[in-house]
Design an enzyme around this catalytic site. Structure first.
Site, PDB file in Angstrom:
ATOM      1  N   TYR A  25       1.949  -8.036  35.423  1.00 10.06           N
ATOM      2  CA  TYR A  25       1.706  -8.086  34.081  1.00 10.06           C
ATOM      3  C   TYR A  25       3.792  -8.879  33.297  1.00 10.06           C
ATOM      4  CZ  TYR A  25       2.791  -6.888  29.638  1.00 10.06           C
ATOM      5  OH  TYR A  25       2.982  -6.401  27.895  1.00 10.06           O
ATOM      6  N   GLN A 128      10.401  -4.099  17.183  1.00  5.25           N
ATOM      7  CA  GLN A 128      10.076  -5.728  17.042  1.00  5.25           C
ATOM      8  C   GLN A 128       8.250  -6.108  16.913  1.00  5.25           C
ATOM      9  OE1 GLN A 128       7.181  -6.394  19.653  1.00  5.25           O
ATOM     10  NE2 GLN A 128       6.491  -8.583  18.475  1.00  5.25           N
ATOM     11  N   THR A 156       8.203 -11.556  15.574  1.00  3.74           N
ATOM     12  CA  THR A 156       7.765 -12.795  16.852  1.00  3.74           C
ATOM     13  C   THR A 156       7.100 -13.371  16.449  1.00  3.74           C
ATOM     14  OG1 THR A 156       8.424 -10.818  18.908  1.00  3.74           O
ATOM     15  CG2 THR A 156       6.324 -12.500  19.245  1.00  3.74           C
ATOM     16  N   ARG A 165      -2.949 -15.090  30.811  1.00  2.20           N
ATOM     17  CA  ARG A 165      -2.017 -15.393  31.851  1.00  2.20           C
ATOM     18  C   ARG A 165      -3.013 -14.909  33.085  1.00  2.20           C
ATOM     19  NH1 ARG A 165       0.203 -11.872  27.365  1.00  2.20           N
ATOM     20  NH2 ARG A 165       1.319 -13.554  26.288  1.00  2.20           N
ATOM     21  N   HIS A 276       8.877 -16.673  24.538  1.00  2.21           N
ATOM     22  CA  HIS A 276       8.057 -15.470  25.444  1.00  2.21           C
ATOM     23  C   HIS A 276       7.471 -14.995  26.959  1.00  2.21           C
ATOM     24  CE1 HIS A 276       5.881 -12.660  22.973  1.00  2.21           C
ATOM     25  NE2 HIS A 276       5.113 -12.318  24.524  1.00  2.21           N
ATOM     26  N   ARG A 279       5.035 -16.402  29.380  1.00  2.94           N
ATOM     27  CA  ARG A 279       3.725 -16.239  28.644  1.00  2.94           C
ATOM     28  C   ARG A 279       2.931 -16.852  27.549  1.00  2.94           C
ATOM     29  NH1 ARG A 279       2.434 -11.539  31.343  1.00  2.94           N
ATOM     30  NH2 ARG A 279       2.020 -10.173  29.980  1.00  2.94           N
TER      31      ARG A 279
END
Length: 389
Positions: A25, A128, A156, A165, A276, A279
């Site tokens: 991850y 965030q 974000t 992913r 990011h 990602r």
């Protein structure tokens, strides 16, 4: 205690200690991972100018980020699932950041909740925010961050839709991990992690579980999360979120000069040049190569930070010398956290600080505020000579 000389040393311990799905991850990008790789490799294209016969005494790496005093212009970036990298991971990272004197940013997708971190630390931290379709939940989340005295809201912008992913899908990433034969086989080799995790305060998403009525277990949480990212997020909504927060706002995920100008218009206190960590949009440019055009677009009208790809104090120095006023590290501190908990995060910060301080001195500077492009050798085509859209 092994001798740790660089972030790579922590990464190797981290890989041995943490279950594969959580290592993957952290250590992966979307699609082909081109942007993930170039985030780090593009730093190598910048060279440092060595200067000699300069008084190197009295050096200082101290500065400010959005008006907050920092021991060095480095903040811990928001990273989801940090509490799965090490038991009570967000709390431990926040404590390490406080002890070192740099900001910590708690992710919406954290394991420890806003309240958990506020209770365990007495230093204001940044929160965030991912914008969700459930506006009532978002409003309550913002109020919870206010109640916890968070000193900045980091919104974000680059995750309205989830980039694919491959490793996360193949690993069946979840919190807590689903017990499949493959997962069980891997967990049996990570017994130290498992023993600590049994004593953790939480093992699910603390900012969501217990705060959304429809969520009762991990499967309902996964379904809710997949549907919640706000596809309709636009600059008008960002302006409303800023007004609702009423304090310092940092907009994260800026990679284009036109978006930087829009962030300026809505009154952001800072923007974070970020993809990011590679990602999201694979094939996008690296953050460091996007930085010059964004600085050209906004100048000193807004504070510009850089995220994605930083693995050393030299990378921090290069970003500052290019014109950034601050930086964020994600993977670099996660390596330390997964390797050795709070001590590992502290060690990661110490490694980066030493590299920054020593490199600054050898470049003939004694204060990070004096760093500039005069400290670098920059390729003429750095950032690419792209045709205009």
């Amino acid at each position: 205690m092994p001798v740790i000389t660089n972030i790579g040393d922590l990464k190797r311990i981290y890989e041995r200690r943490v279950p594969r799905m959580f290592y993957d991850y952290c250590e992966s990008g979307s699609w082909t991972e081109q942007t993930f790789r170039e985030n780090t490799s593009d730093f190598d294209k910048l060279r440092l100018r060595q200067r000699v016969a300069v008084d190197m005494s009295g050096r200082s790496t101290a500065g400010q980020m959005i008006g907050q005093d920092v021991a060095m212009p480095v903040a811990l970036a928001p990273v989801g699932l940090t509490g799965m990298q090490h038991a009570d991971g967000e709390i431990k990272a926040a404590k390490a950041a406080k002890a070192f004197g740099v900001p910590f940013t708690l992710s919406t997708m954290s394991i420890n909740s806003i309240e958990d971190v506020a209770e365990a630390t007495n230093a204001p931290f940044w929160f965030q925010l991912y914008t969700m379709r459930d506006t009532d939940y978002v409003s309550r989340l913002i109020q919870r961050a206010k109640d916890a005295n968070c000193s900045a809201l980091v919104i974000t912008l680059d995750l309205q839709i989830l980039g694919q992913r491959h490793k996360d899908l193949k690993n069946g990433l979840s919190a807590p991990p689903k017990l499949t034969p493959k997962t069980i086989a891997n967990l049996m080799t990570k017994w130290a992690w498992g023993i600590e995790m049994l004593q953790a305060k939480r093992r699910e998403f603390g900012n969501i579980v217990g705060h959304v009525e429809s969520i009762s277990d991990a499967s309902s949480l996964g379904a809710w999360t997949a549907e919640q990212f706000d596809l309709t997020l636009d600059w008008a909504k960002i302006a409303k979120l800023k007004e609702q927060w009423g304090g310092k706002v940092i907009l994260k995920g800026i990679l284009d000069a036109e978006d930087a100008k829009m962030a300026l218009k809505v009154g952001a206190d800072a923007i974070v040049v970020s993809n990011h960590g590679g990602r999201q949009l694979d094939g996008a440019v690296s953050s460091i190569s996007a930085l010059p055009s964004i600085l050209d677009a906004v100048g000193d009208q807004v504070e510009v930070h850089l995220d994605s790809g930083i693995r050393s104090g030299q990378d921090v120095l290069k970003a500052l010398a290019m014109g950034a006023k601050g930086t964020m590290i994600g993977r670099a501190f996660v390596y330390g956290l997964g390797a050795m908990g709070q001590k590992g995060v502290q060690t990661a910060l110490e490694v980066i600080h030493k590299e920054l301080d020593t490199t600054m001195a050898l470049c003939g500077e004694t204060n990070v505020a004096n760093l500039g492009r005069h400290n670098l050798l920059i390729p003429e085509d750095f950032g690419g000579r792209w045709q205009k859209p």
